[in-house]
Motif scaffolding. Sequence first.
Motif, PDB file in Angstrom:
ATOM      1  N   VAL A  45     -36.932 -55.279 -13.630  1.00 31.71           N
ATOM      2  CA  VAL A  45     -36.580 -54.439 -12.142  1.00 31.71           C
ATOM      3  C   VAL A  45     -37.709 -52.622 -12.278  1.00 31.71           C
ATOM      4  CG1 VAL A  45     -36.309 -54.223  -9.892  1.00 31.71           C
ATOM      5  CG2 VAL A  45     -35.485 -56.211 -10.958  1.00 31.71           C
ATOM      6  N   GLN A  46     -39.386 -52.770 -11.991  1.00 30.14           N
ATOM      7  CA  GLN A  46     -39.779 -51.858 -12.539  1.00 30.14           C
ATOM      8  C   GLN A  46     -40.294 -50.967 -11.124  1.00 30.14           C
ATOM      9  OE1 GLN A  46     -39.237 -50.080 -15.146  1.00 30.14           O
ATOM     10  NE2 GLN A  46     -38.341 -51.705 -15.551  1.00 30.14           N
TER      11      GLN A  46
ATOM     12  N   VAL B 257     -36.323 -50.179   0.280  1.00 28.46           N
ATOM     13  CA  VAL B 257     -35.902 -49.609  -0.783  1.00 28.46           C
ATOM     14  C   VAL B 257     -36.200 -49.128  -1.635  1.00 28.46           C
ATOM     15  CG1 VAL B 257     -34.352 -51.019  -2.698  1.00 28.46           C
ATOM     16  CG2 VAL B 257     -34.221 -51.686   0.009  1.00 28.46           C
ATOM     17  N   ALA B 258     -36.236 -48.232  -2.577  1.00 26.56           N
ATOM     18  CA  ALA B 258     -37.819 -47.883  -3.903  1.00 26.56           C
ATOM     19  C   ALA B 258     -36.875 -46.867  -4.115  1.00 26.56           C
ATOM     20  CB  ALA B 258     -38.284 -46.794  -2.476  1.00 26.56           C
ATOM     21  N   TYR B 259     -37.423 -46.586  -5.596  1.00 19.24           N
ATOM     22  CA  TYR B 259     -36.559 -45.493  -6.406  1.00 19.24           C
ATOM     23  C   TYR B 259     -36.477 -44.003  -6.127  1.00 19.24           C
ATOM     24  CZ  TYR B 259     -35.903 -49.544  -9.796  1.00 19.24           C
ATOM     25  OH  TYR B 259     -35.348 -49.910 -10.821  1.00 19.24           O
ATOM     26  N   ASP B 260     -35.819 -43.621  -6.568  1.00 16.43           N
ATOM     27  CA  ASP B 260     -36.236 -41.724  -5.803  1.00 16.43           C
ATOM     28  C   ASP B 260     -36.103 -40.990  -7.563  1.00 16.43           C
ATOM     29  OD1 ASP B 260     -36.153 -39.139  -4.883  1.00 16.43           O
ATOM     30  OD2 ASP B 260     -34.984 -40.483  -2.993  1.00 16.43           O
ATOM     31  N   ASN B 261     -37.256 -40.490  -7.564  1.00 22.54           N
ATOM     32  CA  ASN B 261     -37.643 -39.789  -9.240  1.00 22.54           C
ATOM     33  C   ASN B 261     -36.235 -38.288  -8.037  1.00 22.54           C
ATOM     34  OD1 ASN B 261     -38.553 -40.669 -10.125  1.00 22.54           O
ATOM     35  ND2 ASN B 261     -41.128 -40.325  -9.806  1.00 22.54           N
ATOM     36  N   LYS B 262     -36.323 -37.920  -7.153  1.00 22.18           N
ATOM     37  CA  LYS B 262     -35.821 -36.949  -6.605  1.00 22.18           C
ATOM     38  C   LYS B 262     -34.010 -36.626  -6.923  1.00 22.18           C
ATOM     39  CE  LYS B 262     -39.410 -35.782  -3.611  1.00 22.18           C
ATOM     40  NZ  LYS B 262     -40.377 -35.651  -2.435  1.00 22.18           N
TER      41      LYS B 262
ATOM     42  N   ASP C  81     -37.362 -56.613  -4.109  1.00 22.86           N
ATOM     43  CA  ASP C  81     -37.148 -58.179  -3.827  1.00 22.86           C
ATOM     44  C   ASP C  81     -35.216 -58.393  -4.108  1.00 22.86           C
ATOM     45  OD1 ASP C  81     -39.197 -58.510  -2.400  1.00 22.86           O
ATOM     46  OD2 ASP C  81     -40.349 -58.544  -4.737  1.00 22.86           O
ATOM     47  N   HIS C  82     -35.190 -57.164  -5.704  1.00 25.48           N
ATOM     48  CA  HIS C  82     -34.142 -57.262  -5.607  1.00 25.48           C
ATOM     49  C   HIS C  82     -32.989 -57.817  -5.229  1.00 25.48           C
ATOM     50  CE1 HIS C  82     -31.718 -57.541  -9.071  1.00 25.48           C
ATOM     51  NE2 HIS C  82     -30.596 -56.394  -8.266  1.00 25.48           N
ATOM     52  N   VAL C  83     -32.699 -56.559  -4.409  1.00 23.35           N
ATOM     53  CA  VAL C  83     -32.202 -55.497  -3.223  1.00 23.35           C
ATOM     54  C   VAL C  83     -31.619 -56.957  -2.110  1.00 23.35           C
ATOM     55  CG1 VAL C  83     -30.971 -54.196  -1.401  1.00 23.35           C
ATOM     56  CG2 VAL C  83     -32.403 -53.234  -4.109  1.00 23.35           C
ATOM     57  N   MET C  84     -33.195 -57.525  -1.678  1.00 29.91           N
ATOM     58  CA  MET C  84     -33.225 -58.244  -0.646  1.00 29.91           C
ATOM     59  C   MET C  84     -32.362 -59.879  -0.679  1.00 29.91           C
ATOM     60  SD  MET C  84     -33.917 -56.228   1.911  1.00 29.91           S
ATOM     61  CE  MET C  84     -34.295 -57.585   3.278  1.00 29.91           C
ATOM     62  N   ALA C  85     -32.852 -60.288  -2.041  1.00 36.77           N
ATOM     63  CA  ALA C  85     -32.226 -60.944  -2.897  1.00 36.77           C
ATOM     64  C   ALA C  85     -31.027 -61.469  -2.204  1.00 36.77           C
ATOM     65  CB  ALA C  85     -32.546 -61.722  -4.277  1.00 36.77           C
TER      66      ALA C  85
ATOM     67  N   ALA D  41     -31.353 -44.405  -7.921  1.00 37.30           N
ATOM     68  CA  ALA D  41     -31.985 -42.587  -8.292  1.00 37.30           C
ATOM     69  C   ALA D  41     -33.060 -43.454  -9.881  1.00 37.30           C
ATOM     70  CB  ALA D  41     -30.768 -42.385  -9.602  1.00 37.30           C
ATOM     71  N   SER D  42     -34.350 -42.857 -10.034  1.00 43.05           N
ATOM     72  CA  SER D  42     -35.200 -43.557 -11.062  1.00 43.05           C
ATOM     73  C   SER D  42     -34.831 -43.581 -12.489  1.00 43.05           C
ATOM     74  CB  SER D  42     -36.472 -41.986 -10.949  1.00 43.05           C
ATOM     75  OG  SER D  42     -36.953 -42.516  -9.443  1.00 43.05           O
ATOM     76  N   LEU D  43     -33.276 -42.783 -12.394  1.00 38.60           N
ATOM     77  CA  LEU D  43     -33.064 -42.860 -14.397  1.00 38.60           C
ATOM     78  C   LEU D  43     -32.352 -44.180 -13.824  1.00 38.60           C
ATOM     79  CD1 LEU D  43     -29.661 -42.986 -14.396  1.00 38.60           C
ATOM     80  CD2 LEU D  43     -29.340 -41.284 -13.689  1.00 38.60           C
ATOM     81  N   PHE D  44     -32.022 -45.869 -13.276  1.00 39.60           N
ATOM     82  CA  PHE D  44     -31.790 -47.365 -13.140  1.00 39.60           C
ATOM     83  C   PHE D  44     -33.235 -47.309 -14.063  1.00 39.60           C
ATOM     84  CE2 PHE D  44     -28.170 -45.559 -11.001  1.00 39.60           C
ATOM     85  CZ  PHE D  44     -27.384 -46.306 -11.274  1.00 39.60           C
ATOM     86  N   LYS D  45     -34.068 -47.469 -13.602  1.00 43.61           N
ATOM     87  CA  LYS D  45     -35.519 -48.023 -14.557  1.00 43.61           C
ATOM     88  C   LYS D  45     -35.415 -48.230 -15.637  1.00 43.61           C
ATOM     89  CE  LYS D  45     -39.042 -46.707 -11.508  1.00 43.61           C
ATOM     90  NZ  LYS D  45     -40.384 -45.933 -11.086  1.00 43.61           N
TER      91      LYS D  45
END
Length: 173
Positions: free
Chosen positions: A46-47, A73-78, A54-58, A109-113
């Motif tokens: 999930v990149q 829903v978004a990744y956040d670098n901050k 889509d992952h969250v909504m499913a 958090a973007s580290l979850f990528k």
Amino acid sequence: MTAPLTPLQRYLGGYPPNLLAQVQPLIDAGKLGENLLKRYPERHGVQSDKALYDHVMALKQARMRSSEPVSKVAYDNKLKVIQHALGTHTAVSRVQGGKLKAKREIRVASLFKAMPPEFLQMIVVHELAHLKEKDHDKAFYQLCCHLEPRYHQYEFDLRLWLVAQDIGQIQAA
């Protein structure tokens, strides 16, 4: 002047001393990262923000249909692990046509990528639970465990993972 927190104190400070005493020998032997990589060898795919949405909504559709809608829903670098949480949920309120409307947003958090899928699942469950339960209370954690029965284990192991990254036993992506 107080001494800076160790990685163990920073990420696992709220856990009982007897549990921390079990972790310390793994750190001292240089085996914490190795143990975690054996337990969680895979990284999720999930990149992108769209894939995360889509992952969250499913998951929301499968387990929390009646909860409030999520607009973003978004990744956040901050988002920084220490200063902030690992994810956030917000309700952005706007006046539209004389009515107050709130849009729910989830940021991870973007580290979850670059994390194992179990840790992404844990943080998504955590943020979705906030749609129904605002505070980190008993009802909140019961909902987290309903959505992901291994929630507490994944949260603890994620904290161990962050310790291992901090001390160089697991490479951050």
